[in-house]
Scaffold this motif. Sequence first.
Motif, short mmCIF file in Angstrom:
data_model
loop_
_atom_site.label_atom_id
_atom_site.label_comp_id
_atom_site.label_asym_id
_atom_site.label_seq_id
_atom_site.Cartn_x
_atom_site.Cartn_y
_atom_site.Cartn_z
N ASP A 1 8.39 -19.20 5.74
CA ASP A 1 9.42 -19.21 4.69
C ASP A 1 9.57 -17.87 3.99
N GLY A 2 8.84 -16.84 4.46
CA GLY A 2 8.96 -15.51 3.89
C GLY A 2 8.05 -15.22 2.71
N THR A 3 7.26 -16.20 2.31
CA THR A 3 6.31 -15.96 1.22
C THR A 3 5.04 -15.32 1.78
N VAL A 4 4.26 -14.71 0.91
CA VAL A 4 3.08 -13.96 1.34
C VAL A 4 1.88 -14.89 1.47
N ALA A 5 1.24 -14.83 2.62
CA ALA A 5 0.02 -15.61 2.83
C ALA A 5 -1.21 -14.81 2.40
N GLU A 6 -1.23 -13.53 2.77
CA GLU A 6 -2.33 -12.65 2.39
C GLU A 6 -1.94 -11.21 2.67
N LEU A 7 -2.75 -10.28 2.20
CA LEU A 7 -2.53 -8.86 2.45
C LEU A 7 -3.67 -8.34 3.30
N SER A 8 -3.32 -7.82 4.47
CA SER A 8 -4.31 -7.23 5.35
C SER A 8 -4.43 -5.75 5.04
N CYS A 9 -5.65 -5.25 4.97
CA CYS A 9 -5.89 -3.85 4.64
C CYS A 9 -6.69 -3.18 5.75
N ALA A 10 -6.29 -1.97 6.10
CA ALA A 10 -7.06 -1.19 7.07
C ALA A 10 -8.35 -0.73 6.41
N ASP A 11 -9.39 -0.60 7.19
CA ASP A 11 -10.63 -0.05 6.66
C ASP A 11 -10.38 1.39 6.27
N LEU A 12 -10.68 1.73 5.01
CA LEU A 12 -10.41 3.07 4.51
C LEU A 12 -11.60 3.98 4.81
N VAL A 13 -11.30 5.14 5.33
CA VAL A 13 -12.32 6.13 5.59
C VAL A 13 -12.05 7.32 4.69
N HIS A 14 -12.83 7.47 3.64
CA HIS A 14 -12.67 8.58 2.71
C HIS A 14 -13.57 9.74 3.12
N GLU A 15 -13.12 10.95 2.82
CA GLU A 15 -14.02 12.07 2.92
C GLU A 15 -15.11 11.86 1.88
N ASP A 16 -16.38 11.99 2.29
CA ASP A 16 -17.46 11.81 1.34
C ASP A 16 -17.36 12.82 0.22
N VAL A 17 -16.96 14.04 0.57
CA VAL A 17 -16.84 15.11 -0.41
C VAL A 17 -15.42 15.66 -0.36
N LEU A 18 -14.77 15.74 -1.50
CA LEU A 18 -13.44 16.33 -1.53
C LEU A 18 -13.56 17.85 -1.37
N PRO A 19 -12.72 18.45 -0.53
CA PRO A 19 -12.81 19.89 -0.27
C PRO A 19 -12.20 20.72 -1.39
N LEU A 20 -12.78 20.65 -2.55
CA LEU A 20 -12.31 21.46 -3.66
C LEU A 20 -13.43 21.62 -4.69
N GLN A 21 -13.27 22.62 -5.56
CA GLN A 21 -14.16 22.82 -6.69
C GLN A 21 -13.44 22.39 -7.96
N ALA A 22 -14.21 21.99 -8.95
CA ALA A 22 -13.62 21.64 -10.24
C ALA A 22 -14.00 22.68 -11.29
N VAL A 23 -13.15 22.82 -12.28
CA VAL A 23 -13.42 23.70 -13.42
C VAL A 23 -13.12 22.91 -14.69
N ILE A 24 -14.13 22.76 -15.54
CA ILE A 24 -13.95 22.10 -16.84
C ILE A 24 -13.90 23.19 -17.92
N MET A 25 -12.78 23.25 -18.63
CA MET A 25 -12.62 24.23 -19.70
C MET A 25 -13.31 23.69 -20.96
N ALA A 26 -14.50 24.21 -21.25
CA ALA A 26 -15.31 23.65 -22.33
C ALA A 26 -15.62 24.67 -23.42
#
Length: 358
Positions: free
Chosen positions: A109-134
Amino acid sequence: MSGREAISILERLLIHASATVQDAMAAIDANSRGVVLLVDEQHRFLRTITDGDLRRAILKGHALGTSLSVAIDIQGKKSTTAPVGTSREEQLSMMARAQIRHLPLLKPDGTVAELSCADLVHEDVLPLQAVIMAGGFGTRLRPLTDDTPKPMLPVGGRPLMERTIEGLQRAGISRINVTTHYMPEKIIQHFGGGQKFGVDLNYVSEDQPLGTAGALRLISEVDEPLLVMNGDILTNVDYRAMLKFHRENRAQLTVALRQYEMQVPYGVVEATDGLVSELREKPRITFLVNAGIYLLEPTVLKQIPDAGRYDMTDLINRLLAQGERVVGFPVMEYWLDIGRLDDFQKAQEDVERVRWAA
């Protein structure tokens, strides 16, 4: 998972076209899936709405209170779906072909039964540096900052900067530079080298205030993007989404934006040569403001002068004058600048209530 739990999860995913952009933000934050499913009055599926769709709506000038039927092109984009009962193997294949992470499974009938999600593969470490202006003096927060640097002020019983570092570490950012000037010893004494907090901290001392961009010239060995943020911000912004947005837009610099709304306390008159064309009584005006978080390509650092104070606004204007690509990333997640006493108090209340929504 019980049937009741499955129904509860599905209910948090569904949203109607009459709901607002802000409603959709809150729903995405609550369901932790990164999407909501737009349905009609009969609960029939219309389309998937991602956080990226909402950010684009904000960039187009839609206010947080705008209904989804206005802010989102409901008919213009057909989302990929599959009938309930489709095998998991075929679901994954469909998501890979369409380059999506979410696949609504629909009943006849076009209604949602469930949402299927792909297994997410994240980079363990983001390829960037952070700078906190303190390094700021925190003059607007006196007397609280008379003997405590602003990033060390307690928010919910913990230093603000500790919460900032925790958020960066959780996102996969481990290399963090901290620019200091006012009472640096109190920051260094608390955080040390960062090992206790799961990060590697490098302190950059400013003998005199150099501005939000000028201090970056003191950071050496930068060969990856820099995430620069003011030290007086309490936020749970999605840094991974910001980096993705930066890459997709091939930007030299990305500035985080926050939608700000104010009400004019008077009736506003539109007039040309004395002829009145419109009168609006105490209108609400919405615009985007600088959220104090930036993502820079390392080549941008060459644009910073060798000496003197230089702020991020100076750098951005210089890049724009040279025709470089500067883009804005709308922050939908919780964000608060605690630079004023009333906002500092609001931060205490928000953390106490665990209010981490846009």
